[in-house]
Scaffold this motif. Structure first.
Motif, short mmCIF file in Angstrom:
data_model
loop_
_atom_site.label_atom_id
_atom_site.label_comp_id
_atom_site.label_asym_id
_atom_site.label_seq_id
_atom_site.Cartn_x
_atom_site.Cartn_y
_atom_site.Cartn_z
N PHE A 265 0.87 -1.18 0.00
CA PHE A 265 0.00 0.00 0.00
C PHE A 265 0.91 1.23 0.00
CE2 PHE A 265 -2.97 3.16 1.50
CZ PHE A 265 -4.17 2.75 0.93
N ARG A 266 0.75 2.04 -1.01
CA ARG A 266 1.60 3.23 -1.15
C ARG A 266 0.77 4.49 -0.98
NH1 ARG A 266 3.83 -0.02 -5.56
NH2 ARG A 266 6.01 -0.46 -5.12
N LEU A 267 1.38 5.49 -0.35
CA LEU A 267 0.74 6.79 -0.18
C LEU A 267 1.66 7.82 -0.84
CD1 LEU A 267 0.42 5.17 2.86
CD2 LEU A 267 -1.43 6.83 2.76
N TYR A 268 1.16 8.46 -1.88
CA TYR A 268 1.94 9.44 -2.62
C TYR A 268 1.64 10.84 -2.11
CZ TYR A 268 2.99 5.56 -5.66
OH TYR A 268 3.43 4.36 -6.14
N GLY A 269 2.66 11.50 -1.60
CA GLY A 269 2.48 12.81 -0.98
C GLY A 269 1.86 12.66 0.40
N PRO A 270 2.44 11.80 1.26
CA PRO A 270 1.85 11.57 2.59
C PRO A 270 1.85 12.85 3.43
CG PRO A 270 4.06 10.64 2.50
CD PRO A 270 3.72 11.09 1.10
N GLN A 271 0.83 12.94 4.27
CA GLN A 271 0.67 14.10 5.13
C GLN A 271 0.79 13.71 6.60
OE1 GLN A 271 -3.18 15.28 3.50
NE2 GLN A 271 -2.17 17.05 2.53
N LYS A 272 0.78 14.71 7.47
CA LYS A 272 1.03 14.55 8.90
C LYS A 272 0.21 13.45 9.59
CE LYS A 272 1.71 17.05 13.13
NZ LYS A 272 1.00 17.73 14.12
N PRO A 273 -1.09 13.29 9.31
CA PRO A 273 -1.85 12.24 10.02
C PRO A 273 -1.28 10.82 9.85
CG PRO A 273 -3.35 13.78 9.00
CD PRO A 273 -1.98 14.12 8.49
N LEU A 274 -0.57 10.59 8.78
CA LEU A 274 0.08 9.29 8.61
C LEU A 274 1.25 9.17 9.58
CD1 LEU A 274 0.38 6.59 7.06
CD2 LEU A 274 1.99 7.79 5.58
N PHE A 275 2.04 10.20 9.68
CA PHE A 275 3.25 10.15 10.50
C PHE A 275 2.95 10.21 12.00
CE2 PHE A 275 4.61 11.96 6.39
CZ PHE A 275 5.43 10.92 5.99
#
Length: 119
Positions: A96-106
């Protein structure tokens, strides 16, 4: 990357699985789920579509914004746009890839659940 289901069993190409992608995926571009052969770590050979993404034409989105993805040798009835084929007799893995991940992921305020055996 997932190589096992929610119960810790290896993903089996002959079984049906479901992954519910939570709403509001924290990306600036898009997300994708790609299925690979567990032995070769390459795309599964001779399948029409080895992946689904938030950009997949016709992808079915639930009323609450979640997306149900299906993996298995046969598509669930009416869910073909959200189905990625696997092959019986082999194991697979999902990246599962997230392109342009944002703060809620981290900061882990948005998390992806485990893949589960479909009912």
């Amino acid at each position: 990357m997932s190589t096992k289901d929610k119960n810790g069993a290896p993903l089996d190409g002959g079984k049906a699985y479901k992954l519910t992608v939570p709403a509001n995926v924290p990306v600036t571009q898009y997300w994708s789920a790609v299925v690979y052969d567990r032995v070769t770590h390459a795309l599964i050979r001779d399948v029409a579509s080895p992946s689904k993404s938030s950009q997949t034409p016709g992808l079915q989105v639930n009323e609450d914004g979640t997306v149900d993805l299906y993996f298995g040798p046969k598509a669930p009835s009416g869910k073909e746009p959200n189905w990625t084929p696997t092959k019986a007799g082999g194991r697979f893995e999902v990246l599962f890839r997230l392109y342009g991940p944002q703060k809620p992921l981290f900061d882990k305020t948005w998390t992806l659940p485990d893949i589960a055996v479909a009912n």
